[in-house]
Design a protein around this motif. Sequence first.
Motif: not given
Length: 165
Positions: A49, A55-56, A58-59, A140, A144, A147
Amino acid sequence: LAAAQARASEALAAAGTRLTALRDSVASHAVGVAASAVAASIAAAARLDRRLAITEKAAALNARYGVADRAAHVAEEATARARAVDERFAVVTRAASALETARMIDAKVTGGTAADVAGWTWALALATVATGAEYVTGVRTAFTQAREEAAALDEAAVAEATAAH
């Protein structure tokens, strides 16, 4: 009839005991094996990721297309339709009536033993769902953290490379 009820009750109680023992044994072994695999997977996912900015991305897609809002809207519509079906066909009332009939039959045939097993099974299912929700939350959180750790390692590597030049 009483002898048959007693044998049925004993068989159901024995089956419940065996199921509990089997569940505990399988769960213990599975948790041990899965925990290490999950930890390694989370760390790998966090590194991937970080490199690909999943993640960015997807956001950004969610911000652009409103995926989360659309999903919430679909869920609200489905709930409203389910309520409409229930109002029209009295699904909940009929199910409750059928359950009560089943309980009366169970009370006459097994002395209520099947209801006890069903209650135990329902409690087990609820506990499993609650445990699953806690697990997902834990994964989750671990993702985080992994990450953030990967980002810190990347920043440290960049700082070290910059200092070397």
